[in-house]
Each structure stands twice: as structure tokens, then as C-alpha cells.
Write a protein that holds these residues in place. Structure first.
Motif, PDB file in Angstrom:
ATOM      1  N   ARG A 102       7.039  -2.497  -4.289  1.00 13.15           N
ATOM      2  CA  ARG A 102       6.965  -3.956  -4.128  1.00 13.15           C
ATOM      3  C   ARG A 102       5.655  -4.497  -4.688  1.00 13.15           C
ATOM      4  O   ARG A 102       5.599  -5.591  -5.227  1.00 13.15           O
ATOM      5  CB  ARG A 102       7.116  -4.323  -2.645  1.00 13.15           C
ATOM      6  N   GLN A 103       4.586  -3.708  -4.580  1.00 15.55           N
ATOM      7  CA  GLN A 103       3.297  -4.154  -5.091  1.00 15.55           C
ATOM      8  C   GLN A 103       3.165  -3.960  -6.596  1.00 15.55           C
ATOM      9  O   GLN A 103       2.486  -4.722  -7.260  1.00 15.55           O
ATOM     10  CB  GLN A 103       2.165  -3.402  -4.394  1.00 15.55           C
ATOM     11  N   PRO A 144      -2.186   2.166  -3.158  1.00 13.85           N
ATOM     12  CA  PRO A 144      -2.716   0.817  -2.918  1.00 13.85           C
ATOM     13  C   PRO A 144      -4.166   0.834  -2.436  1.00 13.85           C
ATOM     14  O   PRO A 144      -4.969  -0.008  -2.826  1.00 13.85           O
ATOM     15  CB  PRO A 144      -1.782   0.253  -1.844  1.00 13.85           C
TER      16      PRO A 144
END
Length: 161
Positions: A102-103, A144
Motif C-alpha cells: 500500500r505504501q 518502511p
């Protein structure tokens, strides 16, 4: 981003991944020494006072045995406890893989498809309860965190220019 899209991104899709990956029969089945048996043997030896890497030969790092040992103390000495540990770790890793997608991916549709594809391709109901576990979560979760460390946000005084 609207609240409905946030709910879709961070609640509904992870719940769909959990539903696809959950194995309700995880506590039962054949005991195979090469999977669950090696962990049970090491954990049993540690319960008797033996030490990892001195008295017990193991193929993985210490957390792979110390965390299940701790869980055995809280939930009982059972193959179901060990398999629950592995399955919960795999499901958490799949959800983390979706969060990473999603990132990184440009659109919501691609991220949802990537998360579901990872769940369907990388997950096998038999093996998910016999090896793997929480290590996958750390691999997917590290990206992340490293991205934030290597690309810190620009301070406001530098953007004002």
C-alpha cells in the motif's frame, strides 16, 4: 483521503487477508520432526534447563525458540500453542506485506491486488502452522522503517525557501 477509504485500506483488506489465510484446523494433524518436532525437542530441553547453542543444536536464531518457550509457559505445553504461534506470525506477515504494498505501489487497486496475491501465493494452510512465523513480519516491516531513516522528512525551515 476519506474515512471510508481509510477503513477499506487499513481494516477491510487486512481482515480479508486474515480470513483467506486463517487455518481453523491448525492445532491438529501429523507431528513431523522436521517441522514442529525440532522446536518441541529444543523447547523441552530448555524446560529441563539446557541452553541453546551450548547443550542444544538448533538451526535458527534464539527467538525462534525462546518466544514459543514463553508462550508454552502461558498457554500450556501443546502442539496447538506452537502451531498457533507460527500461524499468527504468518498472518501478521501477510498483513504487513499488504501494508508495504500500500505504501510502495501507486494505486489502491494495485496494492489490494498485491496484498491478496501475496496471501494466495505465499500462504499454504499446512505449512503456515508448521514453520515460518513472525520473522516474515520483521522482514516486511523493516522496509518502511528503513525508508523513514534513510529519507527523513524535510524540516519546515528548509521547505520555506
Amino acid at each position: 483521503m476519506s474515512i471510508a477509504l481509510r477503513i477499506l485500506d487499513w481494516l477491510l483488506v487486512p481482515l480479508a487477508i486474515v480470513a483467506l489465510a486463517w487455518e481453523p484446523n491448525y492445532a491438529h494433524g501429523v507431528l513431523n520432526y522436521n517441522e514442529s518436532g525440532q522446536h518441541l525437542a529444543a523447547i523441552g530441553a530448555m524446560q529441563r534447563g539446557d541452553l541453546l547453542f551450548r547443550d542444544i543444536f538448533v538451526q535458527y536464531g534464539p527467538l525462534h525458540y525462546l518466544v514459543p518457550l514463553w508462550l508454552f509457559g502461558h498457554f500450556g505445553d501443546s502442539i496447538a500453542t506452537l502451531r498457533g504461534y507460527f500461524q499468527s506470525g504468518e498472518i501478521a506477515g501477510l498483513v504487513a506485506a499488504y501494508a508495504l504494498a500500500r505504501q510502495l505501489l501507486p494505486g489502491r487497486a494495485f496494492a489490494i491486488l498485491a496484498g491478496l496475491a501475496i496471501a494466495m501465493e505465499a500462504h499454504h494452510p499446512f505449512w503456515s502452522t508448521r514453520w515460518g512465523g513472525w520473522g516474515v513480519l520483521f522482514v516486511y516491516g523493516a522496509r518502511p522503517a528503513l525508508g523513514r531513516l534513510s529519507h527523513p522528512p524535510t524540516p519546515a525551515w528548509r521547505r520555506a525557501g
